[in-house]
Design a protein around this motif. Structure first.
Motif, short mmCIF file in Angstrom:
data_model
loop_
_atom_site.label_atom_id
_atom_site.label_comp_id
_atom_site.label_asym_id
_atom_site.label_seq_id
_atom_site.Cartn_x
_atom_site.Cartn_y
_atom_site.Cartn_z
N THR A 1 13.20 37.07 106.99
CA THR A 1 12.31 36.35 106.08
C THR A 1 11.63 35.20 106.81
OG1 THR A 1 13.75 36.91 104.23
CG2 THR A 1 12.20 35.12 103.88
N LEU A 2 12.40 34.46 107.59
CA LEU A 2 11.83 33.35 108.35
C LEU A 2 10.82 33.84 109.39
CD1 LEU A 2 15.01 31.15 108.83
CD2 LEU A 2 13.10 30.75 107.26
N THR A 3 11.12 34.97 110.02
CA THR A 3 10.21 35.53 111.01
C THR A 3 8.89 35.91 110.37
OG1 THR A 3 12.09 36.36 112.27
CG2 THR A 3 9.94 37.34 112.73
N ILE A 4 8.95 36.58 109.21
CA ILE A 4 7.73 37.01 108.53
C ILE A 4 6.91 35.81 108.07
CG2 ILE A 4 6.87 38.17 106.46
CD1 ILE A 4 9.15 40.20 106.86
N THR A 5 7.57 34.78 107.54
CA THR A 5 6.82 33.61 107.09
C THR A 5 6.21 32.85 108.27
OG1 THR A 5 8.97 32.52 106.86
CG2 THR A 5 7.84 33.11 104.85
N ASP A 6 6.90 32.81 109.39
CA ASP A 6 6.32 32.18 110.58
C ASP A 6 5.10 32.95 111.06
OD1 ASP A 6 8.18 30.18 110.54
OD2 ASP A 6 9.46 31.05 112.09
N MET A 7 5.17 34.27 111.05
CA MET A 7 4.02 35.09 111.45
C MET A 7 2.86 34.90 110.48
SD MET A 7 5.73 38.58 113.02
CE MET A 7 5.61 39.40 111.50
N ALA A 8 3.17 34.76 109.19
CA ALA A 8 2.13 34.54 108.19
C ALA A 8 1.43 33.21 108.44
CB ALA A 8 2.72 34.57 106.79
N GLY A 9 2.17 32.22 108.88
CA GLY A 9 1.58 30.93 109.18
C GLY A 9 0.58 31.01 110.32
N VAL A 10 0.84 31.89 111.28
CA VAL A 10 -0.09 32.08 112.39
C VAL A 10 -1.35 32.80 111.91
CG1 VAL A 10 -0.40 33.26 114.59
CG2 VAL A 10 1.73 32.06 114.12
N VAL A 11 -1.18 33.81 111.07
CA VAL A 11 -2.30 34.63 110.61
C VAL A 11 -3.18 33.90 109.61
CG1 VAL A 11 -2.86 36.75 109.36
CG2 VAL A 11 -1.06 36.77 111.07
N VAL A 12 -2.60 33.05 108.80
CA VAL A 12 -3.37 32.42 107.72
C VAL A 12 -4.52 31.57 108.25
CG1 VAL A 12 -2.05 30.28 107.38
CG2 VAL A 12 -3.06 31.41 105.43
N GLY A 13 -4.36 30.99 109.42
CA GLY A 13 -5.45 30.23 110.01
C GLY A 13 -6.65 31.09 110.36
N GLN A 14 -6.41 32.36 110.63
CA GLN A 14 -7.50 33.28 110.93
C GLN A 14 -8.14 33.84 109.66
OE1 GLN A 14 -8.35 33.56 114.17
NE2 GLN A 14 -6.68 32.11 114.51
N LEU A 15 -7.36 33.96 108.60
CA LEU A 15 -7.87 34.54 107.36
C LEU A 15 -8.61 33.53 106.49
CD1 LEU A 15 -4.87 36.79 106.29
CD2 LEU A 15 -7.01 37.48 107.35
N TYR A 16 -8.27 32.28 106.62
CA TYR A 16 -8.90 31.22 105.82
C TYR A 16 -9.56 30.18 106.74
CZ TYR A 16 -6.41 33.04 101.76
OH TYR A 16 -5.95 33.84 100.75
#
Length: 81
Positions: free
Chosen positions: A4-19
């Motif tokens: 869960t922590l790994t997925i949320t950390d990866m989401a934090g990296v991707v969100v800067g590109q999506l928004y």
């Protein structure tokens, strides 16, 4: 917990590109991506739910092949749908 922590950390990296800040205030790309993943999740949930209901029906009718005692194919195991 670790996954869960790994997925949320990866989401934090991707969100800067999506928004990106240049898309303010509507954020079409990010919102479209969020909506698309939601639709995929609903489709997959529906598919898995139907598979589980079919397996439960097969077990109730006696058509399924029985697995090991601790297997999800065991006679007394019921999928929650």
């Amino acid at each position: 917990m670790g996954i869960t922590l790994t997925i949320t950390d990866m989401a934090g990296v991707v969100v800067g590109q999506l928004y990106p800040s240049k898309d303010k205030p509507k954020y079409y790309l990010g919102n479209a991506w969020a909506l698309g993943t939601l639709v995929v999740a609903i489709i997959l949930f529906t598919l898995v739910n139907r598979v589980y209901k079919r397996r439960n029906a097969q077990k109730n009718s006696g058509q399924s092949r029985l697995g090991e005692e601790w297997d999800d194919r065991a006679e007394d195991f019921i999928y929650l749908t």
